[in-house]
Design a protein around this motif. Structure first.
Motif, short mmCIF file in Angstrom:
data_model
loop_
_atom_site.label_atom_id
_atom_site.label_comp_id
_atom_site.label_asym_id
_atom_site.label_seq_id
_atom_site.Cartn_x
_atom_site.Cartn_y
_atom_site.Cartn_z
N THR A 28 0.84 -1.20 0.00
CA THR A 28 0.00 0.00 0.00
C THR A 28 0.87 1.25 0.00
O THR A 28 0.61 2.20 -0.73
N ALA A 29 1.92 1.23 0.78
CA ALA A 29 2.83 2.37 0.82
C ALA A 29 3.46 2.60 -0.55
O ALA A 29 3.64 3.75 -0.97
N VAL A 31 2.13 1.95 -3.51
CA VAL A 31 1.13 2.56 -4.39
C VAL A 31 0.96 4.04 -4.05
O VAL A 31 0.89 4.89 -4.94
N LEU A 32 0.91 4.35 -2.77
CA LEU A 32 0.77 5.75 -2.36
C LEU A 32 2.01 6.56 -2.71
O LEU A 32 1.91 7.72 -3.11
N LEU A 33 3.19 5.95 -2.60
CA LEU A 33 4.43 6.62 -2.99
C LEU A 33 4.43 6.91 -4.49
O LEU A 33 4.84 7.99 -4.92
N ARG A 35 1.81 7.44 -6.33
CA ARG A 35 0.88 8.54 -6.54
C ARG A 35 1.52 9.88 -6.20
O ARG A 35 1.39 10.85 -6.93
N GLU A 36 2.24 9.93 -5.08
CA GLU A 36 2.88 11.18 -4.68
C GLU A 36 4.02 11.56 -5.61
O GLU A 36 4.20 12.75 -5.92
N ASN A 73 -2.68 4.73 -11.75
CA ASN A 73 -3.02 4.48 -10.35
C ASN A 73 -3.88 3.22 -10.20
O ASN A 73 -3.65 2.40 -9.30
N TRP A 77 -2.94 -0.28 -8.07
CA TRP A 77 -3.79 -0.91 -7.06
C TRP A 77 -4.16 -2.34 -7.47
O TRP A 77 -4.26 -3.23 -6.62
N ARG A 80 -1.21 -4.53 -6.70
CA ARG A 80 -1.15 -4.75 -5.25
C ARG A 80 -2.16 -5.81 -4.83
O ARG A 80 -1.85 -6.71 -4.07
#
Length: 95
Positions: A28-29, A31-33, A35-36, A73, A77, A80
């Motif tokens: 999850t981290a 995927v969020l990384l 995105r950022e 994105n 996901w 993941r």
């Protein structure tokens, strides 16, 4: 250096639940990384600027860069989710 996992749910029982939660956090981290990083570097907007958009702009609701960003994105996901599914089945097999 290993990180101590402290955010495990108190409802979790058995090793399979603990392992799946530990693996889910970095995925999850990641995927969020992604995105950022995309937000800061605007890579999809740069790629979209090189593409030709033949759609009717009067009837277009979203820009090509926005659509490309959402697709990347969604794929992250989905990857993941697939990895978590494989890990979950492996854990169930070996219990």
């Amino acid at each position: 250096m290993k990180q101590k996992v402290t955010n495990l749910s108190p409802i979790s029982f058995g090793p399979s639940r603990w392992i799946s939660q530990i693996i889910a956090s970095p995925l999850t981290a990641g995927v969020l990384l992604l995105r950022e990083a995309e937000f800061k570097l605007t890579l999809t907007s740069s790629i979209a600027a090189q593409m030709s958009d033949t759609r009717n702009h009067a009837a277009t609701r979203y820009q090509l860069g926005d659509l490309l960003r959402e697709r990347v994105n969604a794929l992250a996901w989905a990857i993941r989710h697939k990895i978590m599914s494989i890990v979950w089945h492996m854990i169930q097999h070996f219990e």
